[in-house]
Design an enzyme around this catalytic site. Structure first.
Site: not given
Ligand code: RIB
Length: 292
Positions: A210, A237
């Site tokens: 988490g 991300d």
């Molecule tokens: O966080 C994942 C990303 O880290 C991938 O998509 C790769 O390109 C790196 O930047």
């Protein structure tokens, strides 16, 4: 609007039965090419969550398809420069548990131009816009200093983590995003407790467990939703982009954390980084089926 000064990568993804050991030669079970880069993944997560995002970055002549993907997702791409260098790329191995190892090669991501940074900051609205950045482009110090001077709120994902790069920025940002290992490393460098990093808001991701958001003395814990991961690349991300999309447009931090946890839970059940990020209706349907 979120002004995302961020990387764009071509992700070369190799499925492997296990991570190769030093000196080992290993046959992969599959190869695929995806859109990635922490910046691009975050922009797509913002757009798919319904946020307004402009991506400021650079690709080479081989990166047109990446711009098309960003466009299709609803990301404003008119300030992505065409650099005289190859588009950044990543070599990613993913094992049967969905865990990954990533090598990045900066390429055009290291060619962000100062005038592109300046004009975007000059034309934005510091009263309502956020600036977002990661460590995969050049000029991170300049972006933070210039955005701060104009009064923007700044979210900084300190990945890939380099303590010497992150520490000078901490006093000028509003939201720091790190994983648990990075939080401990930063705390060690600064000689403080990991829960006392000197930024007003700190979002710490804990992988499959988490995430925790520190807001001054308040703490919001968001457990992960249980899913069977296929590929965890870009999960952090997805979490950050989704969280920021909602939080910056007025949702409570609690709601934004829950949405972000659901978006990343769905994202890890599919291969690839940016391509696997779900849209708002899919996330809402997922959340309706949850009791936590
Ligand atoms: O966080 C994942 C990303 O880290 C991938 O998509 C790769 O390109 C790196 O930047």
């Amino acid at each position: 609007m979120i002004l995302n000064f961020g990387s764009i990568n071509i992700d070369h993804v190799y499925r492997v039965p296990h991570m190769p050991a030093p000196g080992e030669t290993l046959a992969v079970t599959s190869y695929e090419r995806f859109l990635g880069g922490k910046g691009a993944n975050q922009s797509i997560a913002i757009a798919r969550a319904g946020g307004e995002v402009r991506h400021i970055g650079a690709v080479g002549a081989d990166g047109s398809w990446a711009l098309e993907r960003l466009d299709e997702a609803g990301v404003a791409t008119d300030h992505i420069a065409r650099a005289d260098a190859a588009t950044g790329h990543a070599i990613i191995t993913v094992d049967d548990a969905g865990e990954n190892q990533i090598l990045i090669c900066g390429g055009a991501n290291q060619g962000l131009a100062e005038d592109n940074v300046r004009s975007n900051l000059d034309n934005g609205d510091p009263a309502s816009d956020w600036v977002l950045l990661q460590n995969e482009t050049n000029l991170s110090g300049k972006i933070v200093t210039s955005a701060r001077a104009r009064g923007y709120r700044i979210a900084y994902s300190a990945a890939p983590f380099v303590a010497e790069q992150a520490i000078p920025l901490l006093g000028s940002i509003d939201l720091l995003v790190v994983n648990a290992i990075e939080a401990r490393a930063l705390a060690g460098h600064l000689d403080v407790e990991a829960n006392a990093l000197p930024v007003e808001q700190v979002l710490v991701t804990h992988g499959g467990e988490g995430a925790r958001l520190h807001m001054g003395s308040d703490v919001i814990d968001q457990p992960s939703f249980e899913v069977a991961p296929v590929d965890t690349t870009g999960a952090g991300d997805t979490f950050l982009g989704s969280f920021l999309a909602l939080y910056s447009s007025g949702s409570s931090a609690e709601d934004a954390m829950r949405y972000a946890a659901a978006a990343s839970a769905i994202q890890v059940t599919r291969p690839g980084a940016a391509d696997a990020i779900p849209g708002r209706s899919e996330v809402s349907a997922f959340l309706e089926g949850q009791d936590m």
